[in-house]
Design an enzyme around this catalytic site. Structure first.
Site, mmCIF file in Angstrom:
data_model
loop_
_atom_site.group_PDB
_atom_site.id
_atom_site.type_symbol
_atom_site.label_atom_id
_atom_site.label_comp_id
_atom_site.label_asym_id
_atom_site.label_seq_id
_atom_site.Cartn_x
_atom_site.Cartn_y
_atom_site.Cartn_z
ATOM 1 N N LYS A 50 50.440 44.539 36.996
ATOM 2 C CA LYS A 50 51.362 45.630 36.652
ATOM 3 C C LYS A 50 52.789 45.332 37.115
ATOM 4 O O LYS A 50 53.760 45.680 36.438
ATOM 5 C CB LYS A 50 50.867 46.940 37.263
ATOM 6 N N HIS A 85 38.025 57.108 39.159
ATOM 7 C CA HIS A 85 38.851 57.518 40.282
ATOM 8 C C HIS A 85 38.239 58.762 40.925
ATOM 9 O O HIS A 85 37.264 59.317 40.438
ATOM 10 C CB HIS A 85 40.295 57.771 39.831
ATOM 11 N N TYR A 104 45.032 44.111 40.008
ATOM 12 C CA TYR A 104 45.668 45.055 39.083
ATOM 13 C C TYR A 104 47.164 45.160 39.408
ATOM 14 O O TYR A 104 48.011 45.157 38.508
ATOM 15 C CB TYR A 104 44.975 46.410 39.259
ATOM 16 N N SER A 129 51.921 51.847 38.012
ATOM 17 C CA SER A 129 51.063 52.785 38.731
ATOM 18 C C SER A 129 51.472 52.772 40.196
ATOM 19 O O SER A 129 51.877 51.736 40.727
ATOM 20 C CB SER A 129 49.614 52.339 38.605
ATOM 21 N N SER A 130 51.339 53.930 40.855
ATOM 22 C CA SER A 130 51.795 53.992 42.251
ATOM 23 C C SER A 130 50.976 53.081 43.164
ATOM 24 O O SER A 130 51.424 52.752 44.255
ATOM 25 C CB SER A 130 51.741 55.430 42.752
ATOM 26 N N CYS A 131 49.777 52.657 42.726
ATOM 27 C CA CYS A 131 48.954 51.823 43.616
ATOM 28 C C CYS A 131 49.464 50.392 43.685
ATOM 29 O O CYS A 131 48.883 49.558 44.368
ATOM 30 C CB CYS A 131 47.490 51.867 43.218
HETATM 31 P P1 GDP Z 1 42.817 54.767 44.971
HETATM 32 O O1 GDP Z 1 43.792 55.915 44.956
HETATM 33 O O2 GDP Z 1 43.345 53.538 44.317
HETATM 34 O O3 GDP Z 1 42.307 54.502 46.364
HETATM 35 O O4 GDP Z 1 41.595 55.159 44.022
HETATM 36 P P2 GDP Z 1 40.403 56.200 44.020
HETATM 37 O O5 GDP Z 1 40.777 57.390 43.227
HETATM 38 O O6 GDP Z 1 39.200 55.444 43.583
HETATM 39 O O7 GDP Z 1 40.151 56.653 45.534
HETATM 40 C C1 GDP Z 1 40.993 57.562 46.209
HETATM 41 C C2 GDP Z 1 40.362 57.954 47.537
HETATM 42 O O8 GDP Z 1 39.259 58.850 47.275
HETATM 43 C C3 GDP Z 1 39.793 56.792 48.360
HETATM 44 O O9 GDP Z 1 40.056 57.058 49.738
HETATM 45 C C4 GDP Z 1 38.297 56.910 48.091
HETATM 46 O O10 GDP Z 1 37.502 56.369 49.126
HETATM 47 C C5 GDP Z 1 38.133 58.432 48.042
HETATM 48 N N1 GDP Z 1 36.908 58.888 47.376
HETATM 49 C C6 GDP Z 1 36.049 59.819 47.891
HETATM 50 N N2 GDP Z 1 34.985 59.985 47.087
HETATM 51 C C7 GDP Z 1 35.174 59.159 46.018
HETATM 52 C C8 GDP Z 1 34.398 58.888 44.855
HETATM 53 O O11 GDP Z 1 33.313 59.432 44.635
HETATM 54 N N3 GDP Z 1 34.934 57.987 43.972
HETATM 55 C C9 GDP Z 1 36.129 57.383 44.183
HETATM 56 N N4 GDP Z 1 36.593 56.525 43.274
HETATM 57 N N5 GDP Z 1 36.872 57.600 45.297
HETATM 58 C C10 GDP Z 1 36.399 58.471 46.196
#
Ligand code: GDP
Length: 323
Positions: free
Chosen positions: A145, A184, A141, A112-114
């Site tokens: 990975k 996400h 995680y 995963s890119s993370c």
């Molecule tokens: P990441 O890509 O590993 O950081 O995973 P996420 O998809 O959980 O978050 C991506 C970005 O979206 C981060 O900057 C979060 O703070 C933002 N974000 C904004 N609103 C939300 C929400 O309701 N849920 C999640 N998971 N992320 C959110």
């Protein structure tokens, strides 16, 4: 150039076939003329080495897609470090080792890119892996990975196994997790915008500052890329899978609001974490292997929202609480 690995007539096991990625791979394989193998959870516990070895020894697949993993968004990772590290290590170690023992001809492992360093150069080339410190919220995680990618390389070097790895960017699509605490960002925002619209609320809560940038790949595109790679790629280095373009979370929230038809305002919640400032993959290797993403974000969002309305919105009689 090695010969293409043909799927026609082969037995292909998709580990994790019930998940968003695994189910998309199963759908994508429908026209390939291969026999698709899947194991129900009560039939096979991927965290138990003996079960996995017995399953592979009995069913003897020719090819394996490792789409099984414990995944979650930024808060879930932070809250359950032991589960994310332990479960992912067990699943991948069991499948990769047992695949070697069962003589699997080709295996594709998904990272995963993370798992790239927090401050990796953007867009991130494959060579950025392990070049810097990880993002602390998902380091558990990420370490698991990274071990999976290294396992594929190690079995290739020591045992000559044709095991490859791919590194997908942030994914979304049908079958995604819409639980607001563990999901996400795309499913979370689709659901929150849908609830705001149906409940007549005038604002959509978006975590963090809205400034982080992310790249999003529709899961059907990912499945297509995985099938392409298992056929044409046989190298040691993992291959990035993405679209090559990113946008801010703020712009994403605007697209989600348009998709759902929510007309209120967007309200940022700075008490929630932003995570990595930017995450964009360098997809030149994939491009040179002859594959490119085709689903525009707005189409993917519309299809994901349609899936949510059909399958997941029934749970929404409950309140959305603190999320
Ligand atoms: P990441 O890509 O590993 O950081 O995973 P996420 O998809 O959980 O978050 C991506 C970005 O979206 C981060 O900057 C979060 O703070 C933002 N974000 C904004 N609103 C939300 C929400 O309701 N849920 C999640 N998971 N992320 C959110």
């Amino acid at each position: 150039m090695t010969a293409e690995f043909a799927l026609r007539g082969k037995k292909v096991w998709i580990a994790g076939h019930r998940g968003m990625v695994g189910s998309a791979i199963v759908r994508r394989l429908a026209g390939e003329g291969c026999e698709v193998l899947t194991a129900a959870r009560d039939q096979l516990d991927l965290e138990r080495q003996q079960d996995v070895e017995e399953w592979l020894a009995t069913h003897r697949p020719d090819a394996v897609f490792v789409a099984a993993a414990k995944v979650g968004g930024i808060l879930a990772n932070d809250a359950h470090p032991a589960s994310f590290l332990y479960e992912n290590l067990m699943i991948e170690a069991n499948i990769i080792h047992a695949s070697y023992r069962a003589g699997v001809q080709k295996l594709l492992f998904l990272g995963s890119s993370c798992i790239y360093p927090k401050h990796a150069p953007q867009p991130m080339p494959e060579s950025a892996l392990l070049e810097g410190a990880l993002e602390p919220t998902n380091q558990w995680y990420a370490v698991a990975k990274i071990a999976g990618i290294k396992l594929c390389q190690a079995y290739r070097r020591q045992h000559g196994c044709n095991f490859i790895s791919a590194m997908p960017t942030n994914l979304y699509g049908p079958g995604d997790n819409f639980d607001l605490q563990t999901s996400h960002v795309i499913p979370a925002l689709l659901r929150k915008a849908h609830l705001a619209k149906t409940e007549g609320s005038d604002s959509l809560a978006v975590w963090g500052s809205g400034t982080p940038r992310r790249e999003f790949l529709y899961v059907e595109d990912l499945a297509d890329a995985c099938v392409h790679l298992i056929k044409v790629y046989s190298g040691e280095e993992h291959i990035n899978i993405g679209t090559g373009t990113d946008l801010t979370i703020h712009d994403l929230a605007l697209s989600v609001a348009r998709t759902v038809g929510f007309e209120g305002s967007i309200k940022f919640d700075p008490s929630k974490p932003d995570g990595t400032p930017r995450k964009l993959l360098d997809v030149r290797k994939l491009d040179s292997l002859g594959w490119r993403a085709t689903t525009p974000l707005d189409d993917g969002l519309a299809r994901t929202y349609a899936w949510y309305r059909e399958h997941a919105s029934k749970d929404d009689s409950e309140t959305t609480g603190a999320a």
